[in-house]
Design a protein around this motif. Sequence first.
Motif, short mmCIF file in Angstrom:
data_model
loop_
_atom_site.label_atom_id
_atom_site.label_comp_id
_atom_site.label_asym_id
_atom_site.label_seq_id
_atom_site.Cartn_x
_atom_site.Cartn_y
_atom_site.Cartn_z
N UNK A 157 0.87 -1.18 0.00
CA UNK A 157 0.00 0.00 0.00
C UNK A 157 0.90 1.23 0.00
N UNK A 158 0.63 2.15 -0.91
CA UNK A 158 1.46 3.35 -1.06
C UNK A 158 0.55 4.57 -1.07
N UNK A 159 0.94 5.60 -0.34
CA UNK A 159 0.17 6.84 -0.31
C UNK A 159 1.16 8.00 -0.22
N UNK A 160 0.90 9.05 -1.01
CA UNK A 160 1.77 10.22 -0.96
C UNK A 160 1.27 11.30 -1.89
N UNK A 161 1.98 12.40 -1.92
CA UNK A 161 1.61 13.50 -2.81
C UNK A 161 1.75 13.06 -4.26
N UNK A 162 0.77 13.41 -5.08
CA UNK A 162 0.84 13.06 -6.49
C UNK A 162 1.84 13.95 -7.20
N UNK A 163 2.49 13.37 -8.20
CA UNK A 163 3.41 14.13 -9.05
C UNK A 163 3.63 13.33 -10.33
N UNK A 164 3.97 14.00 -11.42
CA UNK A 164 4.26 13.26 -12.65
C UNK A 164 5.43 12.29 -12.42
N UNK A 165 5.26 11.07 -12.91
CA UNK A 165 6.32 10.08 -12.81
C UNK A 165 6.30 9.21 -11.58
N UNK A 166 5.33 9.41 -10.67
CA UNK A 166 5.35 8.63 -9.43
C UNK A 166 5.17 7.14 -9.69
N UNK A 167 4.31 6.77 -10.65
CA UNK A 167 4.10 5.35 -10.94
C UNK A 167 5.38 4.75 -11.51
N UNK A 168 6.05 5.48 -12.39
CA UNK A 168 7.30 4.98 -12.96
C UNK A 168 8.35 4.80 -11.87
N UNK A 169 8.44 5.74 -10.94
CA UNK A 169 9.40 5.63 -9.86
C UNK A 169 9.14 4.38 -9.03
N UNK A 170 7.88 4.14 -8.71
CA UNK A 170 7.53 3.00 -7.86
C UNK A 170 7.74 1.67 -8.59
N UNK A 171 7.28 1.60 -9.83
CA UNK A 171 7.41 0.33 -10.56
C UNK A 171 8.86 0.04 -10.92
N UNK A 172 9.69 1.08 -11.07
CA UNK A 172 11.10 0.81 -11.34
C UNK A 172 11.77 0.15 -10.13
N UNK A 173 11.31 0.48 -8.93
CA UNK A 173 11.84 -0.17 -7.72
C UNK A 173 11.45 -1.65 -7.73
N UNK A 174 10.18 -1.94 -8.04
CA UNK A 174 9.78 -3.35 -8.12
C UNK A 174 10.66 -4.09 -9.13
N UNK A 175 10.92 -3.43 -10.25
CA UNK A 175 11.75 -4.04 -11.30
C UNK A 175 13.19 -4.25 -10.81
N UNK A 176 13.74 -3.30 -10.08
CA UNK A 176 15.11 -3.44 -9.56
C UNK A 176 15.24 -4.65 -8.64
N UNK A 177 14.16 -4.96 -7.92
CA UNK A 177 14.16 -6.12 -7.03
C UNK A 177 13.73 -7.39 -7.78
N UNK A 178 13.51 -7.27 -9.08
CA UNK A 178 13.10 -8.39 -9.93
C UNK A 178 11.79 -9.02 -9.44
N UNK A 179 10.82 -8.16 -9.09
CA UNK A 179 9.53 -8.61 -8.57
C UNK A 179 8.48 -8.55 -9.67
N UNK A 180 7.59 -9.51 -9.65
CA UNK A 180 6.51 -9.55 -10.62
C UNK A 180 5.27 -8.89 -10.02
#
Length: 169
Positions: A90-113
């Motif tokens: 669960x993630x909550x924070x101020x909205x900004x352009x690119x927030x989804x990309x920032x979050x999903x790139x972390x999942x990708x760095x950990x090699x998570x599906x």
Amino acid sequence: MQPLVITIMGKDKPGLVDSLARCVYQHGGNWQGSSFAHMAGMFTGFVEVHVPADAHKALIDALDALDGLSVQYVSVTESAAQSGNYYDVEIMGNDKPGIVQELTSIFNQFNLNILNFDSRCESAPNWGSLMFKAHARIAVPDNFDEGALKEALEAKANDVVVDISAVQA
């Protein structure tokens, strides 16, 4: 029975899901699961159905004939069932352009599906801006360090609060 994944999109109006469900039922299909949403005046979603092999083409033809809907489908020939450990994030924070990309790139760095990802922006009157909220279900390997994932998510996308919980299988 042959699995079929159907995606639909159309201008929102009453009866869209009923039309789809009726079509599947009339062709001997079994509705396995679905997810639908209303976005920007459009209705969109997807459904997994299991259909007898001899009714597959007739169902696809009937789906193509549905009025007012854009329909796509993919036949699934082998099971791609996920197994293992799962976490809900669960993630909550101020909205900004690119927030989804920032979050999903972390999942990708950990090699998570990412098995499921739902997000929305809500008015935050006390803050004077939009509040971003997301829920993700992820598949993780055995002995996964969710603390490292939480730290990485909070460090990459500042001003977010992250809660991670294991899903009991």
